[in-house]
Design an enzyme around this catalytic site. Structure first.
Site, PDB file in Angstrom:
ATOM      1  N   THR A 352       0.819  -1.187   0.000  1.00  0.00           N
ATOM      2  CA  THR A 352       0.000   0.000   0.000  1.00  0.00           C
ATOM      3  C   THR A 352       0.860   1.247   0.000  1.00  0.00           C
ATOM      4  O   THR A 352       1.975   1.240   0.490  1.00  0.00           O
ATOM      5  CB  THR A 352      -0.894  -0.004   1.264  1.00  0.00           C
ATOM      6  OG1 THR A 352      -1.639  -1.214   1.278  1.00  0.00           O
ATOM      7  CG2 THR A 352      -1.834   1.178   1.321  1.00  0.00           C
ATOM      8  N   GLY A 436       0.765  -0.589   5.220  1.00  0.00           N
ATOM      9  CA  GLY A 436       1.099  -1.570   6.223  1.00  0.00           C
ATOM     10  C   GLY A 436       0.027  -2.539   6.670  1.00  0.00           C
ATOM     11  O   GLY A 436       0.085  -3.039   7.793  1.00  0.00           O
ATOM     12  N   GLY A 437      -0.999  -2.831   5.842  1.00  0.00           N
ATOM     13  CA  GLY A 437      -1.976  -3.849   6.201  1.00  0.00           C
ATOM     14  C   GLY A 437      -2.644  -3.555   7.536  1.00  0.00           C
ATOM     15  O   GLY A 437      -3.123  -2.441   7.781  1.00  0.00           O
TER      16      GLY A 437
END
Length: 543
Positions: A352, A436-437
């Site tokens: 992302t 970063g999920g």
């Protein structure tokens, strides 16, 4: 809710800019330069954001691109309204027989219809200044793709780790390898097929992209390889505009994106923490309480939330003040919970990139865009240079009881979201987001707490070492016991205190550590923006 007056700095290792006419920040210098150029040419914050998003898809192909999804927050200074754009596409409606309950993590079967282009075009039509054409906004990305973009250290590391994945796909080999190998640090990567796709998008628009252009090529690839995509999967609209979700905070509020975005995790955790009296100088207690609040918020996301077209998302109940009071009261300040101390509290009555922009009129954008894990599905549609996401393979739950369970035509819940902090008049004082999920709501929480509650500057907040509660929402890891993954710069005494409180400190790396981009607006109207030094970020000002 108020930020101090900005203090400018231009140190390359501490990318920070301040000015009165606008700022931009992104995870790559070339993208930030594209955004600054749009502001200098009379465009507004959305013009700058679209130019940066397009350029990031070229400069950091492992993170984002036309084959991904995007979520946007837009504050319109003229109307005083803040709106959310959800740009997430569904999985194909026609699924081959025998689809496993757990979808593959790579390949065409892991992909959903990308919503990034629809979100970008919707944002341009509704919120751009009208002074610059769509083609002008895409021009920097086209030039980067045609002429080549130098591969910085951050990108080179991801290329090296995923060389086998890229070499296995014919389209990726052609688009992203140089003489059969990944680009090395400092080496330019030309992407002429992607340049042509961007040029066609600029000239013919989103309907052509999803129809006779890129969409038709994906359908043909799917037909040749037994993939799931059909022409009908690209009918309709994949981006939508709605009010953001909101949490009262201090004398203002925090807003974020509604489902299928994950903004509710950030807001619920903030709402719980706002009810706890935590000394500003007790780092261990603050960290402990943040971790415990996030356990509740992640559990609620997993238990209750899914695609609103399929699931009744009880957001008002989840974020109701009495319920947050109960959750805050349930936190044990002296001991970590092995699991959230309730089973479905009664509701009662990986990758992302993020960017931010603000302009002289007071318009503000926070924009996040992603292909999910690094290099997404690992599939480039031949002749287009466009890398597909793997959001479906990563995001759906295999549990039949989950509101986020897989169904044809459904959108999976996403880790993506951005935020804005608003004053009591509804005006932004801060906006940001991070890669970063499941680290996203956690690192956004840590940055907001540092700035709004502890008086740190944006630069100090972005630079601080971070931690991450694992697992969060990733279906593949939910059975894993809780552990805390940490930036190795974190003070050893803090880790000892957390262990004493019952937290397991993992020996695993925190991974990419996030790549936060944040801007703030001072009472005088001056802007300040900070780009994360963990990536190849850059923040630029228009003086």
């Amino acid at each position: 809710m108020q930020l101090p007056e900005p203090v400018p700095s231009v140190s390359p290792s501490r990318p920070l800019s301040a000015a009165g006419r606008g700022v931009v920040a992104s995870a790559h210098g070339a993208a930030s330069a594209a955004g600054r150029a749009m502001l200098e040419r009379g465009g507004n914050a959305m013009d700058a954001a679209i130019a940066m998003a397009a350029a990031l898809g070229v400069a950091q192909p492992m993170m984002s691109g036309l084959g991904g999804d995007s979520f946007i927050l837009w504050h319109d200074a003229a109307t005083g309204r803040t709106m959310s754009i959800n740009g997430a596409g569904p999985v194909p409606s026609t699924v081959p027989a025998g689809t496993p309950p757990t979808l593959p993590m790579r390949g065409l079967g892991s992909a959903s219809v990308p919503g990034a282009v629809d979100a970008m075009c919707l944002a341009y039509d509704r919120y751009a200044s009208g002074r610059l054409s769509f083609g002008e906004l895409l021009a920097p990305a086209i030039e980067l793709a045609e002429q080549g973009c130098e591969t910085p250290h951050f990108c080179a590391r991801f290329f090296a780790l995923n060389e086998a994945l890229l070499a296995a796909d014919p389209g990726a080999r052609q688009a992203l390898l140089i003489d059969g190998r990944v680009p090395r640090e400092g080496e330019p990567l030309r992407q002429p097929d992607l340049a042509r796709t961007l040029e066609r998008l600029a000239a013919r628009g989103r309907d052509d992209f999803y129809g006779a252009g890129w969409g038709a090529r994906l359908v043909e690839l799917s037909r040749q390889t037994g993939g799931p995509f059909r022409d009908a999967d690209f009918d309709g609209v994949f981006a939508e505009v709605s009010p953001p979700i909101q949490m009262p905070y201090g004398d203002g509020s925090i807003v974020s994106n509604p489902p299928v975005a994950q903004g509710v995790v950030l807001l619920e955790a903030l709402g719980i923490l706002d009810r706890l009296d935590m000394p500003a100088n007790d780092e261990a207690l603050r960290t402990h309480c943040m971790i415990e609040a996030l356990k509740h918020a992640f559990a609620d996301r997993n238990d209750f939330l899914g695609d609103p077209r399929y699931t009744e998302n009880p957001l008002p109940q989840l974020l109701a003040a009495p319920r947050l009071d109960r959750l805050a009261a349930a936190i044990d300040r002296s001991r970590a919970a092995a699991a959230p101390p309730r089973a479905r509290w009664s509701l009662g009555s990986g990758d992302t990139t993020c960017l931010v922009a603000a302009d002289a009129q007071g318009n503000v954008v926070s924009y996040i865009t992603s292909i999910s894990t690094p290099f997404g599905a690992g599939v480039v549609v031949p002749g287009t240079g466009v890398l597909l996401n793997n959001r479906a393979g990563r995001g759906f739950s295999s549990s039949p009881d989950s509101p986020n369970r897989y169904a044809p035509g459904k959108r999976t819940m996403s880790t993506l979201h951005v935020y804005m902090a608003l004053d009591r008049h509804g005006r932004p004082v801060m906006a940001g987001g991070t890669a970063g999920g499941d680290g996203q709501p956690q690192w956004n929480l840590q940055i907001l707490d540092a700035v709004l509650n502890r008086g740190l500057s944006l630069r100090q907040a972005v630079d601080r070492p971070r931690w991450e509660l694992f697992p969060g929402t990733d279906p593949a890891h939910l059975a894993h016991p809780y552990e805390i993954r940490v930036d190795r710069r974190i003070d050893a005494a803090l880790l000892d205190r957390l262990r004493a409180l019952g937290h397991t400190i993992s020996d695993k790396s925190l991974g990419m550590l996030g790549a936060a981009q944040v801007l703030g607006i001072a009472p005088s109207g001056g802007f300040v923006a900070a780009a994360d030094p963990r990536a190849d970020g850059a923040a630029y000002a228009v003086g």
